[in-house]
Scaffold this motif. Structure first.
Motif, short mmCIF file in Angstrom:
data_model
loop_
_atom_site.label_atom_id
_atom_site.label_comp_id
_atom_site.label_asym_id
_atom_site.label_seq_id
_atom_site.Cartn_x
_atom_site.Cartn_y
_atom_site.Cartn_z
N SER A 24 0.81 -1.22 0.00
CA SER A 24 0.00 0.00 0.00
C SER A 24 0.84 1.27 0.00
O SER A 24 0.43 2.28 -0.56
CB SER A 24 -0.95 0.00 1.19
N ASN A 25 2.03 1.25 0.63
CA ASN A 25 2.83 2.48 0.66
C ASN A 25 3.38 2.83 -0.72
O ASN A 25 3.49 4.00 -1.07
CB ASN A 25 3.95 2.39 1.69
N LEU A 27 1.86 2.04 -3.60
CA LEU A 27 0.68 2.50 -4.34
C LEU A 27 0.31 3.92 -3.94
O LEU A 27 0.00 4.75 -4.79
CB LEU A 27 -0.49 1.54 -4.09
N GLN A 28 0.38 4.21 -2.65
CA GLN A 28 0.07 5.56 -2.17
C GLN A 28 1.07 6.57 -2.75
O GLN A 28 0.69 7.66 -3.18
CB GLN A 28 0.11 5.61 -0.65
N THR A 29 2.33 6.21 -2.81
CA THR A 29 3.36 7.09 -3.36
C THR A 29 3.11 7.36 -4.84
O THR A 29 3.20 8.50 -5.30
CB THR A 29 4.75 6.46 -3.18
N LEU A 31 0.21 7.16 -6.45
CA LEU A 31 -0.99 7.98 -6.61
C LEU A 31 -0.74 9.44 -6.23
O LEU A 31 -1.21 10.35 -6.92
CB LEU A 31 -2.14 7.41 -5.77
N LEU A 32 0.01 9.67 -5.16
CA LEU A 32 0.31 11.05 -4.77
C LEU A 32 1.21 11.74 -5.78
O LEU A 32 1.06 12.94 -6.04
CB LEU A 32 0.94 11.07 -3.38
#
Length: 54
Positions: A24-25, A27-29, A31-32
């Motif tokens: 998830s980290n 993927l979050q990176t 997306l951001l």
């Protein structure tokens, strides 16, 4: 159905399945980073538009 539609459908399916396997980290990176790039692009376009008006 054309060959390019099949390739794009396959690419989209593979991309989404790979995204589902990422931690998830990461993927979050991703997306951001994409959101930041979009905001930067639109702000620069707005500033260009404002500079043409004056």
């Amino acid at each position: 159905m054309s060959n390019s539609e099949t390739k794009m459908g396959m690419f989209g399916g593979v991309s989404l399945s790979v995204l589902g396997q990422m931690p998830s980290n990461i993927l979050q990176t991703v997306l951001l980073a994409a959101l930041g790039a979009c905001v930067s692009f639109f702000v620069s376009r707005i500033l260009q538009w404002l500079s043409k008006i004056k």
